[in-house]
Structure formats: structure tokens, C-alpha cells
Scaffold this motif. Structure first.
Motif, PDB file in Angstrom:
ATOM      1  N   ARG A   1      35.103  45.665  40.179  1.00 38.03           N
ATOM      2  CA  ARG A   1      34.369  44.435  39.876  1.00 38.03           C
ATOM      3  C   ARG A   1      35.075  43.233  40.492  1.00 38.03           C
ATOM      4  NH1 ARG A   1      33.730  45.143  33.557  1.00 38.03           N
ATOM      5  NH2 ARG A   1      35.730  46.106  33.927  1.00 38.03           N
ATOM      6  N   ARG A   2      34.304  42.259  40.901  1.00 36.91           N
ATOM      7  CA  ARG A   2      34.844  41.054  41.509  1.00 36.91           C
ATOM      8  C   ARG A   2      35.584  40.231  40.458  1.00 36.91           C
ATOM      9  NH1 ARG A   2      35.706  43.001  45.655  1.00 36.91           N
ATOM     10  NH2 ARG A   2      34.108  43.357  47.168  1.00 36.91           N
ATOM     11  N   ARG A   3      36.741  39.699  40.852  1.00 41.17           N
ATOM     12  CA  ARG A   3      37.603  38.920  39.954  1.00 41.17           C
ATOM     13  C   ARG A   3      37.978  37.607  40.616  1.00 41.17           C
ATOM     14  NH1 ARG A   3      39.582  42.660  36.226  1.00 41.17           N
ATOM     15  NH2 ARG A   3      39.167  44.787  36.865  1.00 41.17           N
ATOM     16  N   CYS A   4      38.095  36.573  39.797  1.00 39.53           N
ATOM     17  CA  CYS A   4      38.544  35.277  40.289  1.00 39.53           C
ATOM     18  C   CYS A   4      40.021  35.409  40.667  1.00 39.53           C
ATOM     19  CB  CYS A   4      38.372  34.208  39.210  1.00 39.53           C
ATOM     20  SG  CYS A   4      39.044  32.604  39.686  1.00 39.53           S
ATOM     21  N   PRO A   5      40.398  35.022  41.883  1.00 43.21           N
ATOM     22  CA  PRO A   5      41.790  35.165  42.291  1.00 43.21           C
ATOM     23  C   PRO A   5      42.749  34.200  41.587  1.00 43.21           C
ATOM     24  CG  PRO A   5      40.501  34.164  44.040  1.00 43.21           C
ATOM     25  CD  PRO A   5      39.535  34.559  42.968  1.00 43.21           C
ATOM     26  N   LEU A   6      42.231  33.138  40.988  1.00 44.69           N
ATOM     27  CA  LEU A   6      43.115  32.183  40.322  1.00 44.69           C
ATOM     28  C   LEU A   6      43.328  32.472  38.838  1.00 44.69           C
ATOM     29  CD1 LEU A   6      42.182  28.782  41.996  1.00 44.69           C
ATOM     30  CD2 LEU A   6      43.993  30.397  42.570  1.00 44.69           C
ATOM     31  N   CYS A   7      42.265  32.869  38.129  1.00 45.47           N
ATOM     32  CA  CYS A   7      42.420  33.083  36.682  1.00 45.47           C
ATOM     33  C   CYS A   7      42.144  34.516  36.243  1.00 45.47           C
ATOM     34  CB  CYS A   7      41.525  32.118  35.899  1.00 45.47           C
ATOM     35  SG  CYS A   7      39.755  32.438  36.085  1.00 45.47           S
ATOM     36  N   GLY A   8      41.629  35.365  37.145  1.00 46.06           N
ATOM     37  CA  GLY A   8      41.395  36.766  36.812  1.00 46.06           C
ATOM     38  C   GLY A   8      40.075  37.062  36.123  1.00 46.06           C
ATOM     39  N   ARG A   9      39.204  36.061  35.943  1.00 53.49           N
ATOM     40  CA  ARG A   9      37.913  36.299  35.282  1.00 53.49           C
ATOM     41  C   ARG A   9      37.158  37.385  36.036  1.00 53.49           C
ATOM     42  NH1 ARG A   9      32.470  35.345  35.449  1.00 53.49           N
ATOM     43  NH2 ARG A   9      31.484  34.743  33.500  1.00 53.49           N
TER      44      ARG A   9
ATOM     45  N   VAL B   1      29.855  32.954  40.233  1.00 53.85           N
ATOM     46  CA  VAL B   1      31.112  32.440  40.778  1.00 53.85           C
ATOM     47  C   VAL B   1      31.039  30.950  41.107  1.00 53.85           C
ATOM     48  CG1 VAL B   1      30.678  33.025  43.205  1.00 53.85           C
ATOM     49  CG2 VAL B   1      33.017  32.911  42.347  1.00 53.85           C
ATOM     50  N   VAL B   2      29.888  30.463  41.572  1.00 55.06           N
ATOM     51  CA  VAL B   2      29.792  29.050  41.948  1.00 55.06           C
ATOM     52  C   VAL B   2      30.040  28.157  40.737  1.00 55.06           C
ATOM     53  CG1 VAL B   2      28.329  27.244  42.910  1.00 55.06           C
ATOM     54  CG2 VAL B   2      28.218  29.550  43.846  1.00 55.06           C
TER      55      VAL B   2
ATOM     56  N   HIS C   1      38.079  25.521  38.785  1.00 50.84           N
ATOM     57  CA  HIS C   1      39.049  25.383  39.865  1.00 50.84           C
ATOM     58  C   HIS C   1      38.650  24.381  40.940  1.00 50.84           C
ATOM     59  CE1 HIS C   1      40.495  28.983  37.951  1.00 50.84           C
ATOM     60  NE2 HIS C   1      39.419  29.668  38.311  1.00 50.84           N
ATOM     61  N   GLY C   2      37.495  23.750  40.779  1.00 53.08           N
ATOM     62  CA  GLY C   2      36.982  22.832  41.794  1.00 53.08           C
ATOM     63  C   GLY C   2      37.881  21.648  42.081  1.00 53.08           C
ATOM     64  N   SER C   3      38.674  21.233  41.104  1.00 55.06           N
ATOM     65  CA  SER C   3      39.558  20.087  41.334  1.00 55.06           C
ATOM     66  C   SER C   3      40.769  20.476  42.191  1.00 55.06           C
ATOM     67  CB  SER C   3      40.027  19.487  40.003  1.00 55.06           C
ATOM     68  OG  SER C   3      40.746  20.452  39.264  1.00 55.06           O
ATOM     69  N   ASP C   4      41.108  21.783  42.217  1.00 55.99           N
ATOM     70  CA  ASP C   4      42.238  22.259  43.016  1.00 55.99           C
ATOM     71  C   ASP C   4      41.814  22.626  44.440  1.00 55.99           C
ATOM     72  OD1 ASP C   4      43.901  22.054  40.762  1.00 55.99           O
ATOM     73  OD2 ASP C   4      43.362  24.083  40.122  1.00 55.99           O
ATOM     74  N   ILE C   5      40.764  23.443  44.533  1.00 58.96           N
ATOM     75  CA  ILE C   5      40.256  23.914  45.825  1.00 58.96           C
ATOM     76  C   ILE C   5      38.734  23.882  45.742  1.00 58.96           C
ATOM     77  CG2 ILE C   5      40.184  25.860  47.435  1.00 58.96           C
ATOM     78  CD1 ILE C   5      42.721  26.930  46.070  1.00 58.96           C
ATOM     79  N   SER C   6      38.090  23.348  46.755  1.00 61.14           N
ATOM     80  CA  SER C   6      36.625  23.311  46.722  1.00 61.14           C
ATOM     81  C   SER C   6      36.077  24.738  46.816  1.00 61.14           C
ATOM     82  CB  SER C   6      36.078  22.464  47.870  1.00 61.14           C
ATOM     83  OG  SER C   6      36.227  23.137  49.097  1.00 61.14           O
TER      84      SER C   6
END
Length: 140
Positions: free
Chosen positions: A17-25, A34-35, A42-47
Motif C-alpha cells: 500500500r502507498r505510504r506518505c514518506p514524511l509521516c507514514g500514513r 494524497v493531495v 506537509h504543504g508548508s514544508d514541501i509543495s
């Protein structure tokens, strides 16, 4: 110069399953949601656009849960012993006894055990005869 894949840098498995690379969701179906997740968390860190174009082809792919045993060409017959699709380890008899501990110890970087279990097709999972050719839901 191409930007490195953020998911590869963070050690996110390419299968499962696809996972968020920053928080693991963990996302339920491919990258669905994902959008909104990325924008809110994470939008404030990386667009989102920067994140998405950074992903390698394997991480960007939507279909990830195909049967690992089918993908490796392991026969589907009942007479064939159960074997790990990653390293060809053969399990006792025609059953899956010991697969969970084996998978968690040897292949955690490939995909989570739960994803491996969910991805097996019915033929590779077995017919459900306890102790002979079934995949237990856990060794707990």
C-alpha cells in the motif's frame, strides 16, 4: 539535474500500500487522498507538486497489490510447496507455517507483512485446510 525520489530517500517500500514518506500514513487505494493529505499536513514544508514530481516511477504507480507469488511465476498447484516469493524459502509441508516471522525478519523493506498477506491471490493463499495449505492470519 533530476531531484531524488523522496520516498526512496525515506526508505518507503515500492510495493504494498502507498505510504506518505514524511509521516507514514497508509492510503487505502493507491494514492487516493494524497493531495488533501499532503496539502493539510506537509504543504508548508514541501509543495505537493514538488513532492509528486520527485517520486520515481515505481513509487508513483497506482496498482501495487498484485499477487507477489504470481508475479514471480510460482506455480499455483496444491502439490507445489509454499515458498517465499522474494527469496524462495520453502515452508513446511504444503502450508505457510512460519511465513509471518520469516517475512517480518527478512523482507520488511519489500512490503509490510499485512500487505503481502492481502496481496496473495486465492490460489497462492491456499484452500483453507488447517495445517496443510492455508495462510494463517497471524502467529499471535
Amino acid at each position: 539535474m533530476a531531484q531524488a525520489c523522496l520516498a526512496c530517500e525515506k526508505g518507503v517500500p515500492k510495493r504494498g500500500r502507498r505510504r506518505c514518506p514524511l509521516c507514514g500514513r497508509v492510503f487505502r487505494s493507491g494514492w487516493e487522498g494524497v493531495v488533501s493529505h499532503w496539502t493539510a499536513r506537509h504543504g508548508s514544508d514541501i509543495s505537493y507538486e514538488t513532492f509528486w514530481v520527485s517520486l520515481c516511477r515505481a513509487h508513483r504507480a497506482g496498482r501495487t497489490l498484485e499477487c507477489p507469488s504470481c508475479r514471480k511465476g510460482i506455480p499455483r498447484t496444491r502439490k507445489w510447496p509454499r515458498q517465499c516469493p522474494e527469496c524462495a524459502q520453502v515452508f513446511r509441508g504444503r502450508g505457510w507455517s512460519g511465513i509471518e516471522s520469516h517475512w517480518r525478519a527478512e523482507h520488511p523493506d519489500v512490503m509490510a507483512y499485512e500487505d503481502f498477506l492481502a496481496a496473495l491471490c486465492p490460489a497462492h493463499r491456499g484452500g483453507g485446510k488447517p495445517g496443510i495449505d492455508y495462510l494463517p492470519l497471524g502467529d499471535r
